[in-house]
Design a protein around this motif. Structure first.
Motif, PDB file in Angstrom:
ATOM      1  N   CYS A  83       0.956  -1.232   0.038  1.00 48.19           N
ATOM      2  CA  CYS A  83       0.007  -0.125  -0.180  1.00 48.19           C
ATOM      3  C   CYS A  83       1.045   1.179  -0.065  1.00 48.19           C
ATOM      4  O   CYS A  83       1.793   1.437   0.725  1.00 48.19           O
ATOM      5  CB  CYS A  83      -1.037   0.193   1.112  1.00 48.19           C
ATOM      6  SG  CYS A  83      -2.413  -1.110   1.188  1.00 48.19           S
ATOM      7  N   ARG A 123      -6.896   6.977  -7.076  1.00 39.66           N
ATOM      8  CA  ARG A 123      -6.070   7.540  -6.138  1.00 39.66           C
ATOM      9  C   ARG A 123      -4.732   7.510  -6.278  1.00 39.66           C
ATOM     10  O   ARG A 123      -3.747   8.141  -5.369  1.00 39.66           O
ATOM     11  CB  ARG A 123      -6.314   6.417  -4.880  1.00 39.66           C
ATOM     12  CG  ARG A 123      -8.063   6.451  -4.658  1.00 39.66           C
ATOM     13  CD  ARG A 123      -8.056   5.422  -3.160  1.00 39.66           C
ATOM     14  NE  ARG A 123      -9.405   5.371  -3.061  1.00 39.66           N
ATOM     15  CZ  ARG A 123     -10.493   6.120  -2.508  1.00 39.66           C
ATOM     16  NH1 ARG A 123     -10.007   7.462  -2.007  1.00 39.66           N
ATOM     17  NH2 ARG A 123     -11.756   5.866  -2.253  1.00 39.66           N
ATOM     18  N   VAL A 177      -4.023   0.971  -2.680  1.00 43.41           N
ATOM     19  CA  VAL A 177      -4.867   1.474  -1.803  1.00 43.41           C
ATOM     20  C   VAL A 177      -5.548   0.309  -1.312  1.00 43.41           C
ATOM     21  O   VAL A 177      -6.055  -0.551  -1.964  1.00 43.41           O
ATOM     22  CB  VAL A 177      -5.717   2.577  -1.938  1.00 43.41           C
ATOM     23  CG1 VAL A 177      -4.995   3.818  -2.014  1.00 43.41           C
ATOM     24  CG2 VAL A 177      -6.689   2.375  -3.030  1.00 43.41           C
TER      25      VAL A 177
END
Length: 284
Positions: free
Chosen positions: A58, A254, A258
């Protein structure tokens, strides 16, 4: 000592050439992979390693077409930039290394090669561009298995009619001006066409016992699409929260990897071309 270090370096390069078809990577990539595999050894045997490794990545920046940067195909190892497919491939390769006690960088490269390419043959037309073929090839090696039952929730059938790459060859730098490669891609498309796969329509995704028993944390989610000539448009990794099913993914929206804050149901409602989800289990 200097001679020993030179010998070890020679052996490392030799192993990479033998197992990995001379991968393209940076020193930081190899160091990061070895650290991830070392740290994973301290996890207990109840840890879901797909979720563990997916979360370790992430924050990595999303970059589209990370495998399309060269004029000729190379085995690219890049954990600095990920798209949705390379994200899932890297997570799966880390899981397979961990499961089989493989902690070296050449081992990781070998798994990426087998996951990404038909018969492990590093060439542009052997790369598993269409995710339906990716699923079939990785199923044949015993790495994954697609779920298509029970019905419900797998209430719809996707019949493949694939030709996007051959009809949009101008979008793929390694196809431009290369009729032989285009022909090879058409051969792949023809072999895939007509196959049928069951999927879950997006508006039927629910937070109930049936879905929680059917889709497990760490399953691979392949999002089917209405886009003509394509089978899937995005992939990610399933993770359940209290409010429902979510997805770990390399997100173009984004701009990084994520764990989506919104449920998969809410996410897909925002994307009109997305039809539903196919679910792929990573074998134990």
């Amino acid at each position: 000592m200097k001679k020993l270090l030179l010998l070890l370096l020679f052996i490392h390069v030799l192993l990479l050439n033998v197992y990995c078809a001379t991968p393209q990577y940076t020193r930081n990539d190899s160091l990061k992979i070895m650290k991830l595999l070392r740290d994973a050894k301290h996890q207990d045997n109840k840890t879901n390693m797909m979720i563990y490794f997916a979360r370790q990545l992430c924050g990595v920046p999303y970059v589209a077409k990370t495998l399309e940067k060269n004029k000729e195909e190379n085995l690219i190892i890049n954990l600095r930039q990920l798209d949705c497919t390379t994200y899932v491939e890297n997570v799966l390769a880390l899981v397979l290394c961990n499961r089989n006690g493989r902690t070296s960088f050449p081992d990781f490269c070998r798994y990426i090669r087998l996951i990404r390419y038909r018969n492990g043959n590093v060439s542009y037309t052997s790369r598993l561009h269409y995710f339906s073929e990716w699923i079939a090839d990785n199923t044949s090696m015993g790495y994954v298995m697609e779920k298509q039952f029970p019905n419900p929730p797998f209430t719809k059938v996707q019949k493949l009619g694939i030709d996007y790459m051959s009809t949009h060859s101008n979008l793929y730098p390694m196809l431009v001006g290369n009729p032989l490669r285009i022909k090879q891609i058409i051969d792949v498309e023809n072999k895939l066409n007509g196959h049928e796969y069951r999927y879950i329509p997006k508006l039927e995704i629910a937070n109930n016992e049936l879905f929680r028993q059917t889709i497990k944390d760490g399953d691979i989610i392949a999002i089917t699409t209405c886009t003509k000539g394509l089978d899937t448009s995005h992939i990610g990794i399933a993770v359940w929260h209290k409010d429902g099913l979510h997805m770990l993914n390399a997100s173009s929206v984004r701009h990084k990897v994520v764990e989506e804050t919104m449920t998969l149901y809410a996410y897909m409602k925002r994307h009109p071309l997305q039809q539903g989800i196919r679910i792929i289990k990573v074998n134990d």
